[in-house]
Design an enzyme around this catalytic site. Structure first.
Site, short mmCIF file in Angstrom:
data_model
loop_
_atom_site.label_atom_id
_atom_site.label_comp_id
_atom_site.label_asym_id
_atom_site.label_seq_id
_atom_site.Cartn_x
_atom_site.Cartn_y
_atom_site.Cartn_z
N ARG A 1 0.85 -1.19 0.00
CA ARG A 1 0.00 0.00 0.00
C ARG A 1 0.88 1.24 0.00
O ARG A 1 1.90 1.30 0.70
CB ARG A 1 -0.94 0.02 1.22
CG ARG A 1 -2.14 -0.92 1.08
CD ARG A 1 -3.07 -0.48 -0.05
NE ARG A 1 -4.25 -1.30 -0.19
CZ ARG A 1 -4.36 -2.35 -1.00
NH1 ARG A 1 -3.32 -2.72 -1.73
NH2 ARG A 1 -5.49 -3.03 -1.08
N GLU B 1 -2.49 8.60 -4.77
CA GLU B 1 -2.90 7.98 -6.02
C GLU B 1 -4.08 8.74 -6.62
O GLU B 1 -5.03 9.05 -5.91
CB GLU B 1 -3.29 6.51 -5.78
CG GLU B 1 -2.13 5.65 -5.35
CD GLU B 1 -2.48 4.17 -5.19
OE1 GLU B 1 -3.65 3.80 -5.42
OE2 GLU B 1 -1.58 3.39 -4.84
N HIS C 1 -1.23 0.64 -9.65
CA HIS C 1 -2.01 -0.15 -8.69
C HIS C 1 -2.83 -1.23 -9.40
O HIS C 1 -4.04 -1.34 -9.21
CB HIS C 1 -2.93 0.76 -7.87
CG HIS C 1 -3.30 0.17 -6.54
ND1 HIS C 1 -3.54 0.94 -5.42
CD2 HIS C 1 -3.47 -1.12 -6.13
CE1 HIS C 1 -3.86 0.16 -4.39
NE2 HIS C 1 -3.82 -1.09 -4.81
#
Length: 322
Positions: free
Chosen positions: A235, A264, A283
């Site tokens: 993460r 992000e 991601h």
């Protein structure tokens, strides 16, 4: 007596048939699929269980709620808010539904770094033939030590795959100890600082929790062995990206690969985009076939357990977010 499960909005096409499938497989279950927040608030008043993200304002309507199924293994920031942590509801997640995909993506990033592919990809975009014959520009995995931070399902599989290349794999984990296939040793989380200087490759697989937020900062990045490579597949908030960029700019780290970012999407003006020794994917480590069916299988198994009063799978410690 029936048990009510609410599938919270927003919905995606993959979940449209879930109510019928769940009710057919678990006759004691009534499944509601509200389309708006207002409808969700009304449905939650009679809900015993729910699937999805449950912010504090909706949780306030859920007087009977005893089980919440998170839609991901590591839900986004804010999922585990203070009201949810204080609430008696049990939370389960989607742990181990895309382990194979993330582990394969991790190995793709590792191999790309080990062979200098980020730089060659940039040269290809320029139609520039620029071989690098310096043996120091590659990482020989058969002679390397890899440190995997987080030896859960994904970390365990990454270690097994790395060991197949002859890599010596060590791990640190807050919960897991003892022998793990492919690992030379797995130590408690407090061993991280003394292991960082020994690793040629550092791989983060840890979830975002209060304990892991910002765990790789300037101090810890400075502890990493000079010339080592760094990969984050877990993460984004676990790594301070400005500190990582600084470690790359000074040459302390030989390269990095990231599937996740502290913010992000990663801002277009962030210097990491332009570094020739950095590989960034947006991601997508968990992308692969069967993801929706695997999530449904976890939800179905827990629904069966819930209506029969059995222990749920993938239970979360809400205070630790995983």
């Amino acid at each position: 007596m029936s048990t009510t499960l609410v599938l919270l909005p927003p919905h995606d096409p993959a979940t449209e048939e879930w109510p019928n499938r769940l009710e057919e497989a678990v006759p004691e279950l009534v499944v509601l699929q509200p389309r708006t927040r207002e409808e969700a608030a009304h449905a939650l008043a009679e809900a015993d269980a729910a699937y999805g993200t449950l912010p504090a304002d909706l949780l306030a309507h859920a007087g009977r709620l005893r089980w919440l199924q998170a839609p991901q293994a590591g839900p986004p920031p804010g999922f585990y808010h203070s009201a949810l942590i204080a609430h008696p509801v049990q939370v389960t997640n989607m742990r181990d539904t895309y382990t194979d995909h993330v582990a394969a993506h991790t190995m793709a990033l590792v191999l790309a770094l080990a062979r200098g592919l980020p730089r060659y990809a940039r040269e290809q975009a320029r139609a520039h033939w620029a071989p690098d014959w310096d043996p120091r520009s590659v990482l020989a995995l058969g002679e390397a030590t890899a440190l995997v931070v987080g030896v859960g399902a994904i970390g365990a599989e990454v270690g097994r795959l790395l060991a197949a290349f002859g890599t010596r794999v060590v791990g640190v984990d807050a919960r897991r100890g003892g022998p793990v296939p492919g690992y030379a040793e797995v130590l408690p989380a407090d061993a991280l600082d003394r292991l960082l200087p020994r690793a040629d490759l550092v791989i983060l697989t840890v979830p975002h929790t209060p304990a892991t937020e910002g765990m790789l900062d300037a101090r810890r990045l400075a502890l990493i062995k000079p010339g080592a490579y760094f990969v984050n597949i877990g993460r984004g908030p676990t790594v301070r990206l400005d500190d990582l960029d600084a470690a790359l700019s000074t040459g302390h780290l030989a390269g990095a690969a990231l599937d996740v970012a502290e913010t992000e999407p990663l801002p277009a003006d962030h210097p990491l985009w332009a570094r020739p020794n950095v590989l960034i994917t947006p991601h997508v480590g968990g992308v692969g076939p069967h993801a929706d069916e695997r999530r449904f299988a976890v939800l179905l198994e827990n629904a069966r357990r819930f209506v029969s009063g059995r222990e749920l799978i993938n239970l979360v410690d809400k205070s630790e977010w995983y």
